[in-house]
Design an enzyme around this catalytic site. Structure first.
Site, PDB file in Angstrom:
ATOM      1  N   ASP A  48      11.280  39.180  21.168  1.00  0.00           N
ATOM      2  CA  ASP A  48      11.676  39.438  19.785  1.00  0.00           C
ATOM      3  C   ASP A  48      12.814  40.457  19.735  1.00  0.00           C
ATOM      4  O   ASP A  48      12.695  41.571  20.254  1.00  0.00           O
ATOM      5  CB  ASP A  48      10.464  39.957  19.007  1.00  0.00           C
ATOM      6  CG  ASP A  48      10.732  40.080  17.524  1.00  0.00           C
ATOM      7  OD1 ASP A  48      11.472  41.007  17.139  1.00  0.00           O
ATOM      8  OD2 ASP A  48      10.200  39.269  16.746  1.00  0.00           O
ATOM      9  N   ARG A  49      13.916  40.075  19.099  1.00  0.00           N
ATOM     10  CA  ARG A  49      15.106  40.918  19.056  1.00  0.00           C
ATOM     11  C   ARG A  49      14.879  42.168  18.206  1.00  0.00           C
ATOM     12  O   ARG A  49      15.242  43.274  18.586  1.00  0.00           O
ATOM     13  CB  ARG A  49      16.300  40.131  18.501  1.00  0.00           C
ATOM     14  CG  ARG A  49      16.913  39.141  19.465  1.00  0.00           C
ATOM     15  CD  ARG A  49      16.013  37.990  19.871  1.00  0.00           C
ATOM     16  NE  ARG A  49      15.555  37.211  18.713  1.00  0.00           N
ATOM     17  CZ  ARG A  49      14.482  36.419  18.709  1.00  0.00           C
ATOM     18  NH1 ARG A  49      13.728  36.298  19.789  1.00  0.00           N
ATOM     19  NH2 ARG A  49      14.129  35.745  17.633  1.00  0.00           N
ATOM     20  N   CYS A  83      20.752  32.535  15.546  1.00  0.00           N
ATOM     21  CA  CYS A  83      19.944  33.730  15.277  1.00  0.00           C
ATOM     22  C   CYS A  83      20.909  34.864  14.974  1.00  0.00           C
ATOM     23  O   CYS A  83      21.695  35.251  15.847  1.00  0.00           O
ATOM     24  CB  CYS A  83      19.061  34.081  16.474  1.00  0.00           C
ATOM     25  SG  CYS A  83      18.126  35.628  16.244  1.00  0.00           S
ATOM     26  N   THR A  85      20.255  38.145  14.265  1.00  0.00           N
ATOM     27  CA  THR A  85      19.928  39.400  14.939  1.00  0.00           C
ATOM     28  C   THR A  85      20.324  39.378  16.405  1.00  0.00           C
ATOM     29  O   THR A  85      20.786  40.388  16.952  1.00  0.00           O
ATOM     30  CB  THR A  85      18.426  39.709  14.801  1.00  0.00           C
ATOM     31  OG1 THR A  85      18.036  39.597  13.436  1.00  0.00           O
ATOM     32  CG2 THR A  85      18.109  41.114  15.296  1.00  0.00           C
ATOM     33  N   THR A 127      16.895  40.469   8.742  1.00  0.00           N
ATOM     34  CA  THR A 127      15.829  41.180   9.440  1.00  0.00           C
ATOM     35  C   THR A 127      16.112  42.678   9.491  1.00  0.00           C
ATOM     36  O   THR A 127      17.248  43.124   9.296  1.00  0.00           O
ATOM     37  CB  THR A 127      15.698  40.687  10.895  1.00  0.00           C
ATOM     38  OG1 THR A 127      16.907  41.019  11.590  1.00  0.00           O
ATOM     39  CG2 THR A 127      15.440  39.197  10.958  1.00  0.00           C
ATOM     40  N   LYS A 166       8.155  32.125  10.649  1.00  0.00           N
ATOM     41  CA  LYS A 166       8.087  31.944  12.101  1.00  0.00           C
ATOM     42  C   LYS A 166       6.674  31.539  12.546  1.00  0.00           C
ATOM     43  O   LYS A 166       6.506  30.731  13.455  1.00  0.00           O
ATOM     44  CB  LYS A 166       8.478  33.245  12.814  1.00  0.00           C
ATOM     45  CG  LYS A 166       9.973  33.548  12.809  1.00  0.00           C
ATOM     46  CD  LYS A 166      10.246  34.843  13.548  1.00  0.00           C
ATOM     47  CE  LYS A 166      11.727  35.193  13.594  1.00  0.00           C
ATOM     48  NZ  LYS A 166      12.498  34.285  14.451  1.00  0.00           N
ATOM     49  N   CYS A 196      19.379  35.613   7.979  1.00  0.00           N
ATOM     50  CA  CYS A 196      18.331  35.266   8.946  1.00  0.00           C
ATOM     51  C   CYS A 196      18.081  33.772   8.802  1.00  0.00           C
ATOM     52  O   CYS A 196      17.931  33.267   7.684  1.00  0.00           O
ATOM     53  CB  CYS A 196      17.056  36.050   8.694  1.00  0.00           C
ATOM     54  SG  CYS A 196      15.713  35.578   9.824  1.00  0.00           S
TER      55      CYS A 196
END
Length: 238
Positions: A48-49, A83, A85, A127, A166, A196
């Site tokens: 997870d970023r 993505c 992020t 995010t 998600k 996002c």
């Protein structure tokens, strides 16, 4: 020679699927053969970023680089990554590959400054990781655009919606999300960035009535153009 697109996906898998769908729908093609050749690496095991950026998770850089190199080895001529992020790691990734990597952040900024030249105040819905790293703020540095963000409390609602999508939750709290949009509109925001890819999904799923720019659509169009194909531009404006 026909260029092959590589999609660095899995962040999340549903967003990756949505990008593929958008590329198909936006391509001006009259047969299978006129569509893009695409290699998708749905590497959902990438850490997870946002958790890493917040200091509470594993560093995803190594796996992002690995996946990018695998796409290049598989025959991709250029890459995109659905993505927002993860673009915090973009500059590190491109050091390790020998093919172009189109930045979704840069292309979104280019699209906005070209298509919305009169807008100088834009809302960003994204995010916590993207907020903390200021990747959109930095990309807009040379423009006269000011980014408006949700309050700390409202950002927790936006973040929860993202992670619920998600997780595949069916009971999404979209009412509070729409209330946040209304608050930001009261601040003078007339245009929003769906920063996002899960929010891109929510926007379509709930038919949210707000003027926005979807980076997922922007990068889909750019992917098509880079391959030398025509884009159905009428689908881009929301």
């Amino acid at each position: 020679m026909k260029k092959t697109l590589g999609i660095l996906g899995g962040m999340g898998p549903l967003a990756t699927s949505k990008l593929f769908d958008k590329i198909l729908l936006l391509t001006d093609a009259s047969s299978d053969q006129e569509h893009l050749d695409i290699i998708i690496y749905n590497k959902s095991t990438i850490p997870d970023r946002t958790k890493f950026i917040k200091g509470i998770g594993e560093n995803p850089t190594h796996q992002l680089i690995y996946a990018s190199k695998q796409l290049e080895l598989a025959g991709a001529d250029y890459l995109v990554m659905p993505c927002n992020t993860a673009h915090f790691f973009y500059n590190e990734i491109i050091k390790h590959i020998n093919i172009p990597f189109i930045s979704m952040i840069e292309e979104t900024v280019n699209y906005i400054t070209k298509e919305y030249p009169k807008e100088n105040q834009i809302g960003i819905l994204t995010t916590e990781g993207t907020i903390i790293t200021k990747i959109y703020d930095k990309a807009f540095e040379n423009s006269n655009i000011r980014l408006i963000k949700p309050s700390y409390e409202d950002q927790t609602v936006v973040s929860k919606l993202i992670y619920d999508i998600k997780k595949g939750h069916g009971d999404l709290n979209i009412k509070k999300f729409i209330e946040i949009i209304k608050k930001m509109k009261d601040q003078g925001v007339m245009l929003f960035i769906l920063g996002c890819t899960e929010l891109s999904i929510a926007y379509e799923m709930f038919n949210i009535k707000v003027s926005c720019v979807d980076p997922l659509e922007v990068i889909a169009a750019k992917s098509i153009e880079y391959a030398g194909k025509k884009v159905k531009y009428e689908f881009l404006k929301t």
